[in-house]
Design an enzyme around this catalytic site. Structure first.
Site, PDB file in Angstrom:
ATOM      1  N   CYS A 170       0.817  -1.221   0.000  1.00  0.00           N
ATOM      2  CA  CYS A 170       0.000   0.000   0.000  1.00  0.00           C
ATOM      3  C   CYS A 170       0.850   1.270   0.000  1.00  0.00           C
ATOM      4  CB  CYS A 170      -0.937   0.001   1.202  1.00  0.00           C
ATOM      5  SG  CYS A 170      -2.218  -1.278   1.104  1.00  0.00           S
ATOM      6  N   HIS A 171       1.819   1.349   0.906  1.00  0.00           N
ATOM      7  CA  HIS A 171       2.602   2.588   1.028  1.00  0.00           C
ATOM      8  C   HIS A 171       4.101   2.349   1.183  1.00  0.00           C
ATOM      9  CE1 HIS A 171      -1.539   3.541   2.437  1.00  0.00           C
ATOM     10  NE2 HIS A 171      -1.365   4.550   1.616  1.00  0.00           N
ATOM     11  N   GLY A 172       4.538   1.112   0.928  1.00  0.00           N
ATOM     12  CA  GLY A 172       5.965   0.846   0.852  1.00  0.00           C
ATOM     13  C   GLY A 172       6.695   0.619   2.157  1.00  0.00           C
TER      14      GLY A 172
END
Length: 211
Positions: A170-172
């Site tokens: 999703c956001h690393g």
């Protein structure tokens, strides 16, 4: 305070108490019906409130512990079970995986897990009771996505120096093979480790018994 109701034609004088005529059957039936309905309303209101404070059998079952057979998890393999509607990771770590946990500490935000959640029995570099098996809640501590296992090496798409671990799609956010979060990512803390115990060499129980 309930409002006082009067019946037309029987308005009480301000200086006299008002008492219904004892021989008025209509008035007696009206007062009796009002009392019964009012009492019933109180009971109907109270019962749902009491029920809401009593845990249901389903709630107890969902919150209770779950057992898992770990005998068939091969080296490097990840098994996922469910506890309290959360994915629980069971990762069989190889000697190479365990070695990486000692070399990546400089890349981590909380290498000693001082700001993270785990049982006292897992407060160590491996964050587990036995080094070979990692038990973690597979939910990113940023916004709740589920990270993906990425093996060591360039094949993981994270560079040749990637030691192996988990990547949140999703956001690393990145976590190592003990669930410890890397620096410079959105996730603030390491992956939580649930309470668990070994029932035998091949079976573990995740979660605490419900009283």
């Amino acid at each position: 305070m309930s409002a006082q109701h009067t019946i037309p034609g029987n308005t009480p004088d301000q200086h006299e108490s008002f008492t219904p005529h004892p021989e008025d059957p209509v008035r007696r039936r009206l007062l009796l019906a009002t009392a019964v309905v009012g009492g019933g309303g109180l009971i109907a209101t109270a019962v749902p409130f009491v029920d809401s404070l009593t845990p249901s059998a389903r709630a107890l079952a969902e919150g209770g512990p779950v057992e898992a057979d770990i005998s068939q998890i091969g080296p490097g393999e990840l098994k996922v079970i469910e506890w309290r509607k959360q994915p629980i990771w069971l990762l069989r770590r190889t000697p190479e995986m365990l070695a990486s946990l000692k070399t990546d500490e400089g890349l981590l935000s909380d290498p000693l897990s001082e700001k993270s959640i785990q049982p006292e029995s897992c407060a160590n570099i491996y964050r587990s009771q036995k080094p070979g098996l990692a038990v973690m809640i597979g939910i990113c501590t940023h916004l709740g996505c589920s990270p993906v296992l990425k093996p060591a090496g360039e094949a993981a798409g994270l560079g040749a120096d990637w030691p192996g671990g988990f990547l949140c799609p999703c956001h690393g956010s990145k976590f190592d093979l003990a669930g410890r979060v890397f620096r410079g990512v959105p996730a603030p803390t390491n992956l939580p480790v649930p309470v668990y115990e070994y029932l035998s060499d091949s079976v573990i129980r995740v979660g605490e018994k419900v009283a």
